[in-house]
Design an enzyme around this catalytic site. Structure first.
Site, short mmCIF file in Angstrom:
data_model
loop_
_atom_site.label_atom_id
_atom_site.label_comp_id
_atom_site.label_asym_id
_atom_site.label_seq_id
_atom_site.Cartn_x
_atom_site.Cartn_y
_atom_site.Cartn_z
N THR A 79 0.87 -1.18 0.00
CA THR A 79 0.00 0.00 0.00
C THR A 79 0.91 1.23 0.00
O THR A 79 2.09 1.13 0.37
CB THR A 79 -0.89 0.04 1.25
N GLU A 86 -5.96 -3.81 -0.75
CA GLU A 86 -6.32 -4.95 0.10
C GLU A 86 -7.45 -5.79 -0.51
O GLU A 86 -7.81 -6.82 0.01
CB GLU A 86 -6.74 -4.44 1.49
N LYS A 136 -14.94 17.59 9.81
CA LYS A 136 -15.82 17.51 10.97
C LYS A 136 -16.10 18.92 11.47
O LYS A 136 -15.32 19.51 12.18
CB LYS A 136 -15.18 16.65 12.05
N TRP A 189 -20.60 15.98 9.82
CA TRP A 189 -19.61 15.60 8.83
C TRP A 189 -19.91 16.22 7.47
O TRP A 189 -21.05 16.20 7.01
CB TRP A 189 -19.56 14.07 8.68
P1 ADP Z 1 -3.46 3.62 -1.49
O1 ADP Z 1 -3.79 4.83 -2.32
O2 ADP Z 1 -3.53 3.83 0.00
O3 ADP Z 1 -2.35 2.78 -1.99
P2 ADP Z 1 -5.42 2.12 -2.75
O4 ADP Z 1 -4.86 2.39 -4.07
O5 ADP Z 1 -5.66 0.75 -2.30
O6 ADP Z 1 -4.60 2.67 -1.63
O7 ADP Z 1 -6.67 3.03 -2.55
C1 ADP Z 1 -7.82 2.63 -1.89
C2 ADP Z 1 -8.65 3.81 -1.49
O8 ADP Z 1 -8.89 4.68 -2.59
C3 ADP Z 1 -10.02 3.42 -1.01
O9 ADP Z 1 -10.00 3.00 0.32
C4 ADP Z 1 -10.79 4.72 -1.20
O10 ADP Z 1 -10.58 5.61 -0.15
C5 ADP Z 1 -10.17 5.29 -2.45
N1 ADP Z 1 -10.99 4.98 -3.61
C6 ADP Z 1 -10.81 4.02 -4.52
N2 ADP Z 1 -11.75 4.08 -5.48
C7 ADP Z 1 -12.58 5.10 -5.17
C8 ADP Z 1 -13.74 5.68 -5.76
N3 ADP Z 1 -14.25 5.25 -6.89
N4 ADP Z 1 -14.31 6.72 -5.12
C9 ADP Z 1 -13.80 7.20 -3.97
N5 ADP Z 1 -12.71 6.72 -3.38
C10 ADP Z 1 -12.10 5.69 -3.96
#
Ligand code: ADP
Length: 544
Positions: free
Chosen positions: A189, A334, A441, A446
């Site tokens: 991640t 994940e 917040k 929210w």
């Molecule tokens: P990181 O950026 O932490 O590596 P990921 O690529 O796994 O993690 O991103 C996952 C996160 O991206 C999700 O938990 C969510 O917050 C955000 N996300 C992914 N797709 C969408 C979407 N279509 N709309 C809003 N948020 C999204």
């Protein structure tokens, strides 16, 4: 009474079966790659399968044994694809590293995963020359190029040439069969907070995810498609496209590092691309280019957009002006990564177009395999009424159970807490309100930063928008809007704030607007809210 057992063949779900399937049934279907070297490379699924076997042989010759991690720092291209299959197929673990991470993070990740071989592209030679010494477990560094492009001298001792390694092998190699729960690949991640964490995928989880991703209510892939993955192979396996494209027999077009609007558009046209997938920011670049040059796509019809919220204005532009259907998707590292996608149900066809659009703007319904619910802070499930918002939790066979070397499972009562806040409506469509850490917040209520960003993005003068929480003496936090204007466009603070009137409750309208030339992005192309919040941590709102 003795239990009656099923009498069907026992065949473990092996990643190698995807590429042998593609080679046997779609053997002459093309894989086209724009190379780092600048030219176009073309070959077929049959060629890719043969060369993947040679990669497996070459890695074995370098001393790799079952379970060893082989790292890549690569763009979307055929060599990267061969390493995907050559490693996983021979019981090695493909560890894709995101080259956009900080150098120290890259070294940290390689050490944490204990990578034994690192394959990297020419682009990253200067980076690896600096990092090689600190990558303690790496025994072999392989440059993903041919002899002609190898550097005359380099700081990396005994640097190997990918093409030489591959071409030295004869391809006489049988893909082994083993436990389908064996690790196949690792993706870390981004680690916006603390050190990155590794998600370890298995053959079984990868194949089930690939099946699901190809379904009609997901990416709807078929052998009639020409697929261009813009989403990088260095992050969550390009949303599984290298696997589901093989499963479906698609022609694949890889853009390499050439992700600017012009290069992408030319590739879409010359290779007759029908389907693509990526994060919203890449479409911003492509759309700006096609608009400025008054171009139209001739074959591009569908795209999956996800990774962060896709602004409704982008969905409209792609559909109305360019005839491209947008499938909004939500997922995360994940989750391998696909969780939900937005496609209408049959009963929605009778609704007026505007209502259909509102449904499609949501992140959508789960694909079979994933289950989801929203819960409050006491773990009580919240209703599916499209209004109640709570913590989104998920489970399924391609959802993480524990992180690599993770001391304890992240699961809570068997569900994975996503860190996202969402609503689910009566039709089972999920909508992300915010990441829990990005929500604003204000006086105990929210405010969704995504809602405020989507409104700003609908303003014709806005190129990109981000909304963050700013400290406020009375309300704790109030929204601050950060904007990049479109080239040549004019819009001021007052006009921007007025634009919110009637589009959202008055108390949710941002308190102030700042105009900038750049908004920081994460290594995966998302707006870096953490960095923005840091930048504006002492910002004095006019209302404070
Ligand atoms: P990181 O950026 O932490 O590596 P990921 O690529 O796994 O993690 O991103 C996952 C996160 O991206 C999700 O938990 C969510 O917050 C955000 N996300 C992914 N797709 C969408 C979407 N279509 N709309 C809003 N948020 C999204």
């Amino acid at each position: 009474m003795a239990q009656l057992m099923g009498q069907m063949m026992q065949m473990p779900l092996m990643i190698s079966s995807l590429i042998t399937h593609a080679a046997r049934h779609f053997g002459d279907t093309e894989i086209v790659s724009k190379r780092v070297e600048g030219d176009l490379h073309r070959y077929t699924w049959a060629d890719a399968e043969l060369r993947s076997r040679k990669v497996a042989q070459a890695l074995a010759r370098l001393g790799c044994r079952a379970g060893d991690r082989v790292a890549t720092l690569g763009w979307n291209g055929y060599r990267h694809l061969e390493i995907y299959y050559g490693t996983s197929g021979s019981q090695l673990v493909c560890h894709t590293i995101n080259p956009r991470l900080f150098p120290e993070q890259i070294a940290w990740i390689a050490n944490d995963a204990e990578d034994t071989v690192l394959c990297f592209e020419l682009t990253f030679l200067p980076l690896i020359e600096k990092l090689a010494d600190s990558m303690k477990s790496v025994r072999h560094f392989v440059l993903m190029t041919d002899r002609a492009h190898m550097p005359a001298s380099t700081g990396i001792p005994k640097l190997l040439c990918y093409e030489e390694l591959v071409e030295a092998e004869d391809g006489r190699f049988d893909w082994p069969e083993f436990d389908e729960n064996t690790a196949s690949s690792i993706c870390y991640t981004s680690g916006t907070t603390g050190n990155p964490k590794g998600a370890v995928y298995s053959h079984r989880s990868t194949i089930l995810h690939a099946y699901a991703a190809a379904l009609p209510d997901a990416m709807s892939l078929s052998a009639q498609d020409v697929v261009l993955p813009v989403v990088p192979m260095f992050h969550v396996n390009a949303w599984g496209l290298p696997y589901s494209a093989a499963l479906s027999g698609c022609k694949v077009v890889f853009p390499g590092p050439h992700l600017d609007g012009k290069s992408l558009f030319e590739l879409f046209e010359s290779e007759k691309v029908s389907f693509s997938a990526g994060v919203p920011t890449v479409w911003l670049g492509l759309l700006t280019y096609v608009k400025q040059n008054e171009l139209k796509f001739s074959t591009f019809r569908r795209t999956v957009i996800g990774g962060s919220a896709c602004p409704p204005s982008m969905i409209r532009t792609l559909e109305d002006d360019y005839g491209v259907t947008v499938i909004h998707a939500w997922g995360m590292t994940e989750l391998s990564p696909l969780g939900t996608l937005s496609k209408l149900k049959a009963k929605h066809f009778d609704l007026p177009k505007e209502q259909q659009r509102h449904i499609l703007e949501k992140q959508g319904k789960v694909i079979y395999g994933i289950d989801m619910k929203i819960i409050d802070d006491n773990d009580a499930e919240l209703p599916w009424d499209g209004k109640a918002s709570g913590n989104l939790v998920v489970r399924g066979p391609w959802v993480i159970d524990s992180y690599y070397k993770g001391p304890r499972s992240p699961l809570v009562n068997g569900w994975f807490p996503t860190g996202d806040v969402a609503t689910i409506d009566a039709d089972a469509f999920m909508q992300i309100t915010d990441r829990s850490k990005d929500v604003i917040k204000s006086g105990g209520e929210w405010i969704s930063s995504i809602d405020l960003e989507n409104i700003a993005m609908a303003h014709p003068a806005v190129h990109e928008a981000a909304v963050i929480a700013c400290r406020h003496p009375k309300w704790d936090e109030r929204p601050l809007l950060v904007i990049i204007r479109k080239p040549g466009a004019e819009v001021g603070r007052e006009e921007m704030l007025q634009f919110y009137e009637g589009r959202i409750a008055k108390w949710q309208i941002p308190d102030d607007v700042v105009f900038v030339n750049e908004i920081p992005h994460t290594a995966t192309g998302k707006i870096q809210k953490l960095k923005l919040r840091e930048l504006y941590k002492d910002y004095k709102l006019p209302t404070s």
